[in-house]
Every structure is written in structure tokens, then in C-alpha cells.
Design a protein around this motif. Sequence first.
Motif, PDB file in Angstrom:
ATOM      1  N   ARG A 126       0.825  -1.211   0.000  1.00 20.95           N
ATOM      2  CA  ARG A 126       0.000   0.000   0.000  1.00 20.95           C
ATOM      3  C   ARG A 126       0.857   1.257   0.000  1.00 20.95           C
ATOM      4  O   ARG A 126       0.615   2.194  -0.754  1.00 20.95           O
ATOM      5  CB  ARG A 126      -0.913   0.012   1.229  1.00 20.95           C
ATOM      6  N   GLU A 127       1.862   1.258   0.876  1.00 18.31           N
ATOM      7  CA  GLU A 127       2.705   2.445   1.019  1.00 18.31           C
ATOM      8  C   GLU A 127       4.103   2.174   0.465  1.00 18.31           C
ATOM      9  O   GLU A 127       4.824   1.330   0.999  1.00 18.31           O
ATOM     10  CB  GLU A 127       2.806   2.837   2.505  1.00 18.31           C
ATOM     11  N   PRO A 128       4.501   2.904  -0.562  1.00 15.29           N
ATOM     12  CA  PRO A 128       5.810   2.634  -1.176  1.00 15.29           C
ATOM     13  C   PRO A 128       7.004   2.895  -0.259  1.00 15.29           C
ATOM     14  O   PRO A 128       8.085   2.381  -0.493  1.00 15.29           O
ATOM     15  CB  PRO A 128       5.829   3.580  -2.389  1.00 15.29           C
ATOM     16  N   ASN A 129       6.801   3.673   0.815  1.00 15.65           N
ATOM     17  CA  ASN A 129       7.910   3.985   1.717  1.00 15.65           C
ATOM     18  C   ASN A 129       7.987   3.058   2.922  1.00 15.65           C
ATOM     19  O   ASN A 129       8.767   3.287   3.838  1.00 15.65           O
ATOM     20  CB  ASN A 129       7.760   5.422   2.239  1.00 15.65           C
ATOM     21  N   LEU A 130       7.145   2.030   2.935  1.00 13.78           N
ATOM     22  CA  LEU A 130       7.029   1.200   4.129  1.00 13.78           C
ATOM     23  C   LEU A 130       7.578  -0.215   3.918  1.00 13.78           C
ATOM     24  O   LEU A 130       7.268  -0.866   2.911  1.00 13.78           O
ATOM     25  CB  LEU A 130       5.539   1.131   4.530  1.00 13.78           C
ATOM     26  N   TYR A 131       8.412  -0.657   4.870  1.00 11.03           N
ATOM     27  CA  TYR A 131       9.020  -1.995   4.798  1.00 11.03           C
ATOM     28  C   TYR A 131       8.862  -2.722   6.135  1.00 11.03           C
ATOM     29  O   TYR A 131       8.819  -2.083   7.191  1.00 11.03           O
ATOM     30  CB  TYR A 131      10.504  -1.890   4.453  1.00 11.03           C
ATOM     31  N   VAL A 132       8.811  -4.043   6.059  1.00  8.61           N
ATOM     32  CA  VAL A 132       8.701  -4.859   7.271  1.00  8.61           C
ATOM     33  C   VAL A 132       9.890  -5.818   7.331  1.00  8.61           C
ATOM     34  O   VAL A 132      10.230  -6.454   6.327  1.00  8.61           O
ATOM     35  CB  VAL A 132       7.395  -5.709   7.253  1.00  8.61           C
ATOM     36  N   LEU A 133      10.525  -5.900   8.508  1.00 12.58           N
ATOM     37  CA  LEU A 133      11.553  -6.916   8.721  1.00 12.58           C
ATOM     38  C   LEU A 133      10.991  -7.900   9.743  1.00 12.58           C
ATOM     39  O   LEU A 133      10.898  -7.595  10.935  1.00 12.58           O
ATOM     40  CB  LEU A 133      12.854  -6.275   9.222  1.00 12.58           C
ATOM     41  N   PRO A 134      10.549  -9.069   9.294  1.00  7.68           N
ATOM     42  CA  PRO A 134       9.866  -9.999  10.204  1.00  7.68           C
ATOM     43  C   PRO A 134      10.821 -10.707  11.159  1.00  7.68           C
ATOM     44  O   PRO A 134      12.013 -10.834  10.881  1.00  7.68           O
ATOM     45  CB  PRO A 134       9.208 -11.007   9.249  1.00  7.68           C
ATOM     46  N   ALA A 135      10.261 -11.174  12.275  1.00 13.25           N
ATOM     47  CA  ALA A 135      11.032 -11.959  13.235  1.00 13.25           C
ATOM     48  C   ALA A 135      11.096 -13.394  12.745  1.00 13.25           C
ATOM     49  O   ALA A 135      10.295 -13.824  11.916  1.00 13.25           O
ATOM     50  CB  ALA A 135      10.367 -11.903  14.602  1.00 13.25           C
ATOM     51  N   SER A 136      12.039 -14.127  13.300  1.00  7.84           N
ATOM     52  CA  SER A 136      12.154 -15.537  12.979  1.00  7.84           C
ATOM     53  C   SER A 136      11.239 -16.331  13.911  1.00  7.84           C
ATOM     54  O   SER A 136      10.889 -15.864  14.989  1.00  7.84           O
ATOM     55  CB  SER A 136      13.621 -15.926  13.152  1.00  7.84           C
ATOM     56  N   GLN A 137      10.851 -17.518  13.490  1.00  7.82           N
ATOM     57  CA  GLN A 137      10.021 -18.358  14.363  1.00  7.82           C
ATOM     58  C   GLN A 137      10.866 -19.373  15.145  1.00  7.82           C
ATOM     59  O   GLN A 137      10.330 -20.298  15.732  1.00  7.82           O
ATOM     60  CB  GLN A 137       8.936 -19.080  13.554  1.00  7.82           C
ATOM     61  N   THR A 138      12.184 -19.179  15.155  1.00 14.83           N
ATOM     62  CA  THR A 138      13.056 -20.107  15.869  1.00 14.83           C
ATOM     63  C   THR A 138      12.776 -20.067  17.371  1.00 14.83           C
ATOM     64  O   THR A 138      12.331 -19.058  17.907  1.00 14.83           O
ATOM     65  CB  THR A 138      14.548 -19.787  15.631  1.00 14.83           C
TER      66      THR A 138
END
Lengths: 279, 84
Positions: A87-99
Amino acid sequence: MIEDSTLAKAKVIVVTSGKGGVGKTTTTAAIGAELARRGNKTVVIDFDIGLRNLDLIMGCERRVIYDFINVINEEATLSQALIKDKREPNLYVLPASQTRNKDALQQEGVGKVIELLKNDFKYIICDSPAGIERGALMALYYAEEAVIVTNPEVSSVRDSDRIIGVLNSDSKLAKEGGEVKKHLLITRFSPARVKRGEMLSIEDIQEILAIDLLGVIPESPAVLSASNQGVPVTLDNDSDAKLAYRSAVDTLLGEAPAKIAPASTKSWSFLRIFKGETV
Amino acid sequence: MSILDLLRFKQKSSASKAKERLQIVVSHQRADGQKPNFLPQLHREILEVVSKYTNIDQDKIHVELQNEGDFSVLELNITIPQQS
């Protein structure tokens, strides 16, 4: 990836609370999305290793391939792990690991990733897990500012005070003799219940925690509705919560003083007149 | 002031009870935060030394650090049972 050489210095903000379930992830998503919507390149990072949820609240859970830990361990590059919002071109997500390996987050590795992100982003929002263990300590360690998410309820206020203490002693800035700038965000607030003496008021909470108010998010069905759909509240349909989060971002950016909760919905009733309330 | 307010008057609101309780718990919490973190270790080591020479319970040793302006007082209070 650097697009603008005049890019202002990146700011690292932690969203934390000590207590779980008060709205950290909702707040991270809402504030991150709103900063991006206003044209700031923003990344939201999930520090809740083993129990990731920011991806779900941001609506990108099916696009997770690599995660934060993969980047730290150099199993993937940062650009491979970052998920660009649709939706937003300036927005990024760095997800957590499930370890389930609790030692996966090492200070040195986290620092390296944050430094890399600073080259590309204006705002780095760290979504802290609950508690005061490694994940929470890592999320706040590099922060310059902190959003303390607090519910008007005794256990949440106590835990917020505790996490303020941790910010004052265990953050990198504190260890270097500085101070993390702290903002109070009251969530799940109900003005009507305060009026009836059933809920701590904004003033009560501010008096106890003694930090500056960022905003007050009313208890609102819009929050669950947004999370059901994987849309940050600030990008969803208009609602009281969306307005309150947008005002909070005005305050975070220093554009306006904190707004006290919007007026409670008025109801005309016989009981109301009986109670002697003026409408 | 309405009729209901008068009925409610005797009982303190739950919110003000919450505030009072929080003020107390938070002030204790902050005081604990000021304590140097060597205190528990010091407590354990003193207990070890003292119990080499006498039978003593864990809870008979009190270690307290108090700030008195520009200096601190380390107070040790050890209750030793009478030798029989």
C-alpha cells in the motif's frame, strides 16, 4: 538502495511496554504506516523472536521468506529479508524468525543490521516483545526514542514504570551518559469509564509515570477490525482510533502537542438526566 | 451533585484506589532500581562466611544500602542465635 544523499539521519524508535497485550504491535504498525504515508522511508522490525506477529498485523504474513535472524546470521541479505508494503511505497517490514533459540538475537548482530538500515531509512521502528528479557532488551538497546504503550490499568502502568527504568539504565544511550526520549501512549482508553471513577485518568497515569504524553488511543472496535484484515489502523477506514494515531504521529514529529482523547459519544437518556450530568 | 453521586459518596472510586496503590508500588520499584546490583551477591557471600562459624538462617541477615545525601550507608544486621 540509497535514493537521496541528503537523507536526514535515521531515527531509531522502540515501541515497548513491559506488559503484553497492551497494543505494541498495533502501535508499531499504525505509527510506522503513518510515518511512511507522510513520505518518510520507514521500516518496522519485529523483535519477538519465536512469536512473530507484526507480519500478520501488517498483512504480509504470506510474503515472509527470510527474517531478521537470517540477516544477522548472514544467511540472507537485508534486501532479501525486507518486505515492501503493497500500500505504502515507503514502508518496509523486517519480520522476526520463528526459531525457538532464545540466543539467536545477539547485540552485535542486531547493531550491525540497525547500522545497515540507517543508511536507507529515516525511521526504524522496533516492535518489542513483552517482558524484560533478551528480545525486549535488544529492541530497546539502540533506541533514541521510546513509545511506552500503557493501558489505564494497574499492572500495565507498573510494568511501564519498570520498562522506563530499564530504558534509563540498559539502553546504549543511557550507558553512554545520554537519555532515551520517552513518550507515553495510552491505549484502550475509555473516557466514560474515567468519568464514572472506574478507570485511571490520563492525568493519573502521567503523574505516576512522569513522561511526556504522545497521545491517547480510545478503546475502539476499529483496532480489531484492522488487525482482522492485516491493515495498519492508520491506513484503514476512518475511525476514532485512526484519528488518534494520526494525532500521536503529529506529536511524535513535533508538529502538534498531544491531543487528549476525543470526547466520549454523547447519549441522551433519562438516566443521564437522573444522574445530573450536563450534556 | 446528583442523587447517585450522594449514594456513591461513601465509597472511594476504584480508580483512585488504583492510583494510590500504584504510587506506592512504583516508589518502591524505583528505590529498588537505585540499589547497586552487587547487593544480592554480597548478601550471599556474607551468609556463607557467617554460617561457617555459626548456624544461621538466610533471613537473619539484612543488607541495606541507604543514601544520605552525598554518601551512602551500608547497614549489616546479623542476628546470631544463642549458643546452646
